[in-house]
Design an enzyme around this catalytic site. Sequence first.
Site, PDB file in Angstrom:
ATOM      1  N   ASN A   2      32.826 -89.399  72.516  1.00  0.00           N
ATOM      2  CA  ASN A   2      33.509 -88.091  72.508  1.00  0.00           C
ATOM      3  C   ASN A   2      32.826 -87.091  73.452  1.00  0.00           C
ATOM      4  OD1 ASN A   2      31.618 -88.351  70.527  1.00  0.00           O
ATOM      5  ND2 ASN A   2      32.976 -87.762  68.847  1.00  0.00           N
ATOM      6  N   CYS A   3      31.533 -87.291  73.689  1.00  0.00           N
ATOM      7  CA  CYS A   3      30.832 -86.360  74.593  1.00  0.00           C
ATOM      8  C   CYS A   3      31.340 -86.485  76.029  1.00  0.00           C
ATOM      9  CB  CYS A   3      29.326 -86.621  74.559  1.00  0.00           C
ATOM     10  SG  CYS A   3      28.681 -86.638  72.876  1.00  0.00           S
ATOM     11  N   THR A  23      23.550 -89.036  49.009  1.00  0.00           N
ATOM     12  CA  THR A  23      24.221 -87.851  48.444  1.00  0.00           C
ATOM     13  C   THR A  23      23.810 -87.717  46.975  1.00  0.00           C
ATOM     14  OG1 THR A  23      26.128 -89.068  47.655  1.00  0.00           O
ATOM     15  CG2 THR A  23      26.220 -88.282  49.943  1.00  0.00           C
ATOM     16  N   ALA A  58      25.463 -90.400  53.310  1.00  0.00           N
ATOM     17  CA  ALA A  58      26.281 -89.662  54.287  1.00  0.00           C
ATOM     18  C   ALA A  58      25.423 -89.333  55.509  1.00  0.00           C
ATOM     19  CB  ALA A  58      26.837 -88.381  53.674  1.00  0.00           C
ATOM     20  N   GLY A  86      25.740 -87.541  59.865  1.00  0.00           N
ATOM     21  CA  GLY A  86      26.542 -86.988  60.966  1.00  0.00           C
ATOM     22  C   GLY A  86      26.921 -85.529  60.768  1.00  0.00           C
ATOM     23  N   ASP A  87      27.969 -85.127  61.475  1.00  0.00           N
ATOM     24  CA  ASP A  87      28.379 -83.718  61.488  1.00  0.00           C
ATOM     25  C   ASP A  87      28.716 -83.178  60.101  1.00  0.00           C
ATOM     26  OD1 ASP A  87      28.141 -83.855  64.190  1.00  0.00           O
ATOM     27  OD2 ASP A  87      30.269 -83.585  64.655  1.00  0.00           O
ATOM     28  N   LYS A 119       1.086 -76.918  88.401  1.00  0.00           N
ATOM     29  CA  LYS A 119       1.133 -76.212  87.118  1.00  0.00           C
ATOM     30  C   LYS A 119       2.595 -76.235  86.705  1.00  0.00           C
ATOM     31  CE  LYS A 119      -2.482 -72.911  88.189  1.00  0.00           C
ATOM     32  NZ  LYS A 119      -2.634 -71.627  88.838  1.00  0.00           N
TER      33      LYS A 119
END
Length: 842
Positions: free
Chosen positions: A41-42, A282, A289, A291-292, A443
């Site tokens: 999906n990305c 859960t 569960a 993910g989003d 640096k």
Amino acid sequence: MKLVVVGGVAAGASIAARTRRLDEFAEIIVLERGHHVSFANCGLPYFIGGVITDRSRLLVQTPESLREALDLDVRVGNEVVSIDRAAKTVTVRRVDDGTEYTESYDALALTPGAEAVRPPIPGIDLDGVHVLRRMGDMDQIKAQLDALLTEAASGRRGPVRAVVIGAGYIGLEMTENLRHRGAEVDVVELADQILPPIDHELSVPVESHLRSRGVAVHLETGAAALREADGGIDVELTNHEVLRADLVILSAGVRPNTALAREAGLELGAHGGIAVDTHMRTSDPFIWAAGDAVETPSTVLPGSGLSPLAGPANREARVAAENICGRDTEYHSTQGTSIVKVFDMVAGGTGATQRQLIAAGVPHRAVHVHPSGHAGYYPGTAMMHLKVVFDPETGRVLGGQAAGFDGVDKRIDVLSVAVRNRLTVFDLEELELAYAPPFGSAKDPINMVGFVASNVVRGDLELWYAEDYPAAVEGARVIDVRTPEEFGIWHLPGAENVPLATLRSVCGDWDTSAPIRLYCAVGFRSYLAYRSLRQRGFTDLKTLSGGSTTFRAWHELDEPDVAAQREPMENYAETHSLFALAPTGVGASIDLDCTGLACPGPIMRLAETVTAANAGDEVTVHVSDPGFASDAPAWVKRSGHQLVSIEPEGPGYVAVIRKGGAGTMASARPASRGISSGTGGGIVNGPGKTSFVVFSGDMDKVLASFIIANGALAMGEEVSMFFTFWGLNALRREQPPKREKKLMDRMFGMMMPSSAQHLPLSTMNMAGMGPVMIKSVMKHHNVPSLPELIASAHTGGARLIGCTMTMDLLGIAHSDLMDGVELGGVATFLGEASESTTTLFI
Ligand code: FAD
């Protein structure tokens, strides 16, 4: 063991695959309501933009490939509609025909992801209003865009217009890709900045870049209503502006998909995600569960939060699978490491932002640095904006953000490791990072930000912050230690210009207890000044974090006063094509490569080159410093040349500057107030500018100067007054602070008038009687006194500049002069005079 996984993309596919690797004999069923599993999906925005051309490359796995490789039973078009926790079954609906069946499980994994927020506004369901979550969404958007572009190419319609609602990561990726295809794009964002996940000052350079690529950005407003109109959609904003669109992309955020879990009675977290323990389990011991849809503890902030990102989804999934298979693996926290490409720029961050730390009441300090992505002398780099927030006591790195053109991803990732491993800013100083000129600096920017932050924690440096302006400088002398050239282009209102090179020689008679607020372009020269003054006994010193670069990011886009000084660049980004003057065809063309040079390098090189050129010659200058977009027009305006064109190029700009002089002066006149349209246009004159050299110390002459100055101000002109020799006495303070004076200075002091009140008349002075009589007559006729005229000119915006050479000669210190008097040399005056329509020598 029979595992049923709900959702088959990032987290779902990962749980299934990891479970198979740990348990060869488990029965694993993946139920996905969409028609694709494990797709990228990305990558969706990039297929729409034509960057990814092969659609099948987005389908990382198919049900068939997952069966072959991992013996998974993947069922697309199968939606889980309910969970019976007691019976340990799920009810599944076949999306295509609506039939239902029941599936039992020993372990259930929920990975239903997130759904796009669709604000409840009229017209939200119109055709042409899209969200982008799935392959199907992508196909629809691309089909509509392709059709519109084909029509436009054949001349059957005008340009394709898109409105993107929401300037978060996906919104900006869509913006870039739509623009890439040739659409005109408006971005609408409710917040006062784009990229709400990063702090304001880091978002501003990206916003400028977005605008420079022809995108219109509308902040602090949202879509109020969508209406069909003339074959398109009118998007009415909450600020009542109406944008015409052919397609609308809604990217107003996502919310966790928790309907199933909620209806099954599973516990939810404070932010509405599914609550899980460190094993990704859960509140039901047989249900996991990831993910989003879940909430996890924050690495830095108190409590848990949502983090709809692919990395955490995959790592949580792995942990869930391990625990499903009987291992004891923990998922500790999410730090929200994220990154986005916006045309040629990259921005992102990790850990907490400063805004989040403030909201959570977590004590912290911030530092800003602006190094280049790699060695400035190696092509292809530009200024990077890097910010780190840290614990003020321990120096623990709490978060970091970066925006720039090259090497941004590497710095965010190093900071991500620092946040994850509780490293301190002292560790950042010590990190040994890969270096060769194309990749970094000896640096590294990470070391640099570590040096600055460590200085702060150790007490070697005190900072003031752009966001605290003007309170941060109240009652203090504001000293700009940049060069007069840089000062001339832009400076803080009321600042005194004391270039670093001269600071040591002039600070001898400064009051060491007076508050002094220093700044330079990025914070380095002011740090040197800070250290020098500190060791000379100055006690109330602070230097601006990130210098004028950070300051301008904070204030310029919003503040009309400061923004006005940048004219005409305020409008440049949206109208830069109007900046193309007709080519003259006369004069030589000179190419100047200033890429890799940070401010003021490009302007100084440009000045040298233009000085050596002949009137009418054109210098094409290539610059990677994004600040050049505002500096170049200001410099050109001051120096009487012409900006023929300025266009984005790579990380910066390519500009053509035509040297002013014979035959070009008419259009090179200064005092621009606007940009004319059309190719033959140029800079249009508005109200002019009057500059004075006040040489005389005679009361009547000084009086006349200020009467004219106030009149010019009243007519809307800019006024600049340069006081030299005896004229400087008009600016002396009535009662200056006591200070040690050399014999000669004491003698001059005794012989000269001590302030404007004591100036003599040029004629009829009569041992002081003349001035007394004049003052009384002026009072009688209600004419303001000289001090009143001076004050009114000053508050009216006149620049009062004391001649530093005279001050040296006559032993006058800055503290002897009235508040607000700037210091300058002949270059400052000549700069002012060159852009004035009237110059008076009095
Ligand atoms: P998803 O990958 O969304 O998968 C959830 C699946 O569950 C969906 O396919 C859904 O159809 C299915 N489902 C839901 N309910 C049911 C049900 N009841 N029955 C059966 N199936 C169900 N993240 C990054 O870190 N970097 C990026 O660059 C990035 N770019 C992105 C670009 C776009 C356009 C999008 C949409 C997201 C992007 N993300 C990015 C976010 C990232 O894709 C998600 O964080 C990640 O996919 C979340 O994984 P997930 O498995 O929780 O949810």
